[in-house]
Design an enzyme around this catalytic site. Structure first.
Site, PDB file in Angstrom:
ATOM      1  N   HIS A   3     -62.809  30.172 -39.094  1.00 49.68           N
ATOM      2  CA  HIS A   3     -61.694  30.689 -38.293  1.00 49.68           C
ATOM      3  C   HIS A   3     -62.154  30.905 -36.847  1.00 49.68           C
ATOM      4  O   HIS A   3     -63.285  31.321 -36.602  1.00 49.68           O
ATOM      5  CB  HIS A   3     -61.172  31.993 -38.897  1.00 49.68           C
ATOM      6  CG  HIS A   3     -59.866  32.405 -38.292  1.00 49.68           C
ATOM      7  ND1 HIS A   3     -59.792  33.030 -37.066  1.00 49.68           N
ATOM      8  CD2 HIS A   3     -58.599  32.237 -38.711  1.00 49.68           C
ATOM      9  CE1 HIS A   3     -58.514  33.246 -36.770  1.00 49.68           C
ATOM     10  NE2 HIS A   3     -57.770  32.763 -37.749  1.00 49.68           N
TER      11      HIS A   3
ATOM     12  N   GLU B 161     -55.365  25.103 -36.255  1.00 49.38           N
ATOM     13  CA  GLU B 161     -54.932  26.328 -35.577  1.00 49.38           C
ATOM     14  C   GLU B 161     -55.315  26.270 -34.097  1.00 49.38           C
ATOM     15  O   GLU B 161     -56.437  26.664 -33.728  1.00 49.38           O
ATOM     16  CB  GLU B 161     -55.620  27.545 -36.204  1.00 49.38           C
ATOM     17  CG  GLU B 161     -55.213  27.834 -37.625  1.00 49.38           C
ATOM     18  CD  GLU B 161     -55.354  29.328 -37.927  1.00 49.38           C
ATOM     19  OE1 GLU B 161     -54.359  29.908 -38.356  1.00 49.38           O
ATOM     20  OE2 GLU B 161     -56.424  29.893 -37.713  1.00 49.38           O
TER      21      GLU B 161
HETATM   22  P1  PGA Z   1     -51.132  34.429 -36.338  1.00 51.58           P
HETATM   23  O1  PGA Z   1     -52.618  34.187 -36.916  1.00 51.58           O
HETATM   24  O2  PGA Z   1     -50.155  33.928 -37.365  1.00 51.58           O
HETATM   25  O3  PGA Z   1     -51.064  35.906 -36.120  1.00 51.58           O
HETATM   26  O4  PGA Z   1     -51.030  33.639 -35.078  1.00 51.58           O
HETATM   27  C1  PGA Z   1     -52.941  32.979 -37.550  1.00 51.58           C
HETATM   28  C2  PGA Z   1     -54.421  32.956 -37.808  1.00 51.58           C
HETATM   29  O5  PGA Z   1     -55.204  33.381 -36.940  1.00 51.58           O
HETATM   30  O6  PGA Z   1     -54.861  32.503 -38.882  1.00 51.58           O
END
Ligand code: PGA
Length: 259
Positions: A99, A170
């Site tokens: 992440h 992401e």
């Molecule tokens: P968010 O986070 O939905 O608050 O943008 C997603 C993540 O960091 O996995």
């Protein structure tokens, strides 16, 4: 094809009582959803209670729990770390690895992430491998950045282990914002094709087709439908909206009703 919706609770909520409350609200909905696999990834300390509650249910397969990280060694003197077997023995079937917050605040490199992915896959844990660029440049360097993250993260991993791999795209600039600041479905569509092409180069045509690609970054009930319909991904990694059962349940229902 079933959708995969993963909740990333990050370092929240602050008590087990609250965690159970959120979990139970979500559980009420997941048991009715045939076309969605839901995974809740709480902080480690809540895994025993939530994992136990999941394993007692007959609908185990539609709601599962996962860890937000694991260490790359199986066992040994590693103060403060948590092993794959520890989380598996608590009922976790999934783990989030790489992440962007861990890369940024904990100094995780592609090399460390690669070791973690290897250990998790070898031990039959499903891996949600996060990749994403800090920003988009007109020259398209961010595409090389993503390619490099994927190639380095998956280096030296046996092809037969890829069946348990999920890629979470992401974009860092889209995380933790309001729904309107999420990436748009057209860009996500292009990125999912691009990621699949990168995977093709690593594992070949057949296997690359079967790997799930999910999107994360400000997914909310308001944008979930268009992102899922037009974004070309097989699900979501949801942060802040997953801690509000009303919102997360709406996202789950949207995923269930997507044609
Ligand atoms: P968010 O986070 O939905 O608050 O943008 C997603 C993540 O960091 O996995």
């Amino acid at each position: 094809m079933k959708k995969l919706i993963v909740a990333n609770w990050k370092m929240k909520p602050s008590s087990l009582k609250e965690a159970k409350k959120i979990f139970n609200e979500i559980k009420k909905v997941t048991s009715k959803l045939k076309k969605v696999d839901t995974v809740i990834c709480p902080p480690f300390v809540y895994l025993p209670a939530l994992g136990d509650s999941v394993s007692k249910q007959t609908w185990r397969l539609s709601l599962q729990v996962g860890a937000q990280d694991i260490f790359y060694e199986d066992k040994g003197a590693f103060t403060g770390e948590i092993s794959v077997m520890m989380v598996k023995n608590l009922g976790a079937n999934y783990v989030i690895i790489g992440h962007s917050e861990r890369r940024k605040y904990l100094g995780e490199t592609n090399e460390i992430i690669n070791k973690k992915i290897k250990t998790a896959l070898k031990n039959n844990l499903k891996v949600i491998f996060c990749v994403g660029e800090q920003e988009r440049d007109i020259e398209g360097n961010y595409l090389y950045f993503i390619k490099n993250e994927i190639e380095e993260g998956l280096k030296g991993i046996s092809r037969k282990l890829f069946k348990n791999l999920i890629i979470a795209y992401e974009p860092i600039w889209a995380i933790g914002k309001k729904g309107e600041d999420a990436d748009n479905s057209e860009d996500i569509f292009q990125m999912s094709i691009y990621i699949r092409r990168v995977l093709l180069g690593i594992v070949g045509k057949e296997l690359s087709r079967t790997i799930f690609i999910i999107y994360g970054g400000s997914v909310e009930p308001e944008n979930a439908e268009s992102l899922l319909k037009e974004g070309g991904t097989q699900g979501f990694l949801v942060g802040h909206a997953s801690l509000v059962p009303k919102n997360f349940n709406k996202i789950l229902k949207i995923a269930q009703n997507i044609k």
